[in-house]
Design an enzyme around this catalytic site. Sequence first.
Site, PDB file in Angstrom:
ATOM      1  CG  ASP A  61      -6.615  -2.812  -3.596  1.00 50.93           C
ATOM      2  OD1 ASP A  61      -7.143  -2.325  -2.824  1.00 50.93           O
ATOM      3  OD2 ASP A  61      -5.305  -3.072  -3.491  1.00 50.93           O
ATOM      4  CG  HIS A  89      -5.411  -2.579   0.158  1.00 48.86           C
ATOM      5  ND1 HIS A  89      -4.849  -2.013  -0.815  1.00 48.86           N
ATOM      6  CD2 HIS A  89      -5.075  -2.028   1.355  1.00 48.86           C
ATOM      7  CE1 HIS A  89      -3.689  -1.361  -0.535  1.00 48.86           C
ATOM      8  NE2 HIS A  89      -4.089  -1.153   0.799  1.00 48.86           N
ATOM      9  CB  SER A 129      -0.784   0.046   1.429  1.00 47.30           C
ATOM     10  OG  SER A 129      -1.938   0.886   1.063  1.00 47.30           O
TER      11      SER A 129
END
Length: 716
Positions: free
Chosen positions: A651, A686, A568
């Site tokens: 995601d 994610h 991320s």
Amino acid sequence: MFRNSLLAGAASVLVASAAPAIAQGQDLTAPEYPETRAGDVVDTQFGVDVADPYRWLENDVRVDEDVADWVERQNAVTNAFLAQLPGREALKERITQLTDYERFGLPTSKGGHYFYTRNDGLQNQSVLYVRDGLDGEPRELIDPNEWADDGATALADYAITDDGSKLLYAIQDGGSDWRTVKVMDVATGAVLEDTVEWVKFSNLDWAKDGSGFYYSRFPATGEGETFQALNTNQQVYFHKLGTEQGEDRLIYETPDQPELNHTAQVSDDGRWLVVTSSSGTDERYEINLIDLERPEAEPLLLVPGFDHDYTFVGNLGQKFFFTTNDGAPLMKVVSIDIAAPQQGWTTVIPEREETLGGVSLVGRKLIASYLVDAKSKIEVFGLDGTPQGEVALPGIGSAGGFGGDPDETETFYSFSSYNRPTTVYRYDVASGESTVWAQPEVAFDPDDFVVEQKFYTSKDGTRVPMFLVRSREVAESGEAAPTLLYGYGGFNVSLTPGFSPSRLAWIEAGGAYAVANIRGGGEYGKAWHDAGRLDNKQNVFDDFIAAGEYLIDQGITPEDGLAIQGGSNGGLLVGAVANQRPDLFAAGNAAVGVMDMLRFNQFTAGRYWVDDYGYPDREEDFRTLLAYSPYHNVRDGEDYPALLVTTADTDDRVVPGHSFKYTAALQAADLGERPQLIRIETRAGHGSGKPTDKAIEEASDILAFLAAFTGLDLSE
């Protein structure tokens, strides 16, 4: 309020080999990449022409056939390359063995019932159980493994009525941030007809009488926009049991400020609804209290202005407790009498030298969790702030939990470290005694591994902590070992010790694992966060580069043996430092990263991140962002580390277009002989809710890739 993070892992054997992996007879040079069409899109911002040739890859892979075809071709090349990596299957086998242990979530006690999750080891999703009484026989309530053939539908959250009779639970499908909320009768296991949709970034909380629940939702999206549209106009609703969602009562909204988010929590006495509003990822909140006994009354604006972090702890009657950084960058505990809010706030637990991470109000005591150089320390205080002792922890690690109600006499907490999976403890608030409630049996001896904390100096002289984990054999030998360096550096997120089967496998194979607590995180409070965001973001990259240099200079890792990983915001980190210092790293994994810093705010939750990154449409921020944006700064003609970019088709936190475009830019440049590949997972998001089998496959691929280019020998 909405943070990004991801972990991964990997390997098996005794000693590492310093010999390059190519010497093992494998062809690890870059394969022929799939052709990627380059467009002619150029944006002119503040007099700067910015080319964006791969903008078409931003399109949703579920909708755009061209993007779907690109994904299929990229995965085919990547899968063929990963399949021939030495030791991958042995690594996968060992990760599977290390993952196969019984795991428990923290229990929640309601009405004499104890609710908790349990995974028998290799179940794709943990199962929710209930016990009648602390030592009652477990009874299965929800098995998410029955929800989808691929195991990619997860139990995301749950809440129980005070009498323990009703269960509110959220379903997460394919890793998406969207949630579907349902209700179960605990006694019978029957699922009621109540269903709530379009829930995201929401707390779930019951009315004290169990008549219904409070939740936050966004408006429904248009067709084909569910996973990419910006999230605006969040509203708080009350759902009455036995009714349709269309009949839900709107509780709170700010239509004149669509950028604000709102979450709701019922006060401990059930009288008030605490609505916390935010505009981004910064802990700068506005707090309104809604009197649930007088719904016609105007909300009481308790904390105005979006200037500081005020987080609700609990209440005893009119006395409300909060943690705050108002006048206390390392946080303190304050209280206020809401019957006379004009009298202001009273400090209960003053700011200290350690960072205050959180506080619970249980058993009419305040249990405070501190970070001491990124390690947990738990202290107990009276309601007036009088110190009443410490909760003893087993060593360097992370403690969490301590939930409950003000009048309860027990609570539960967890403890874990890099060499110790999570153990759950029951804590008697009155006596201060901790007892083990659930402790896993694992396929290794924790004492065979050494967890240390080191400190190193960054480019500007800042002292930065780092955790270092090695097998006792490697640590005592003093020999350099291939090292996996992990970092995040953003959004006030602190990296604290935690267990990962895949990372332990890497260490078992003779590798070292290091975690750098770089600026941008929350390890040392607000100042540490501020020093790593906006126009200070370069400090994050400098800290991480300095961590790599330290590991090499100290002889912990050989010069050609350093791999890096981050997810991320940490994926952004890997991309940025690979551009800035390609000579320092042998390999890297950029997972679900934010890679286009000029368009991150155009999709889903990206608009919140301006608190850390700045606004791409403001000139000063634009120039800062353009200077480090991974997508825009690939250095053609440089020898790059081997890079494996990982993302997932569902995601909707950091949309996969970031990784797609970045990979296309890497593959279009002349970066030397080592490969730059992308691995795109299907039916995953994610990170949260990922099935165990997918997690093991992904970790095996990533760590086998990193091992091949750092000289870590995975052969038995």
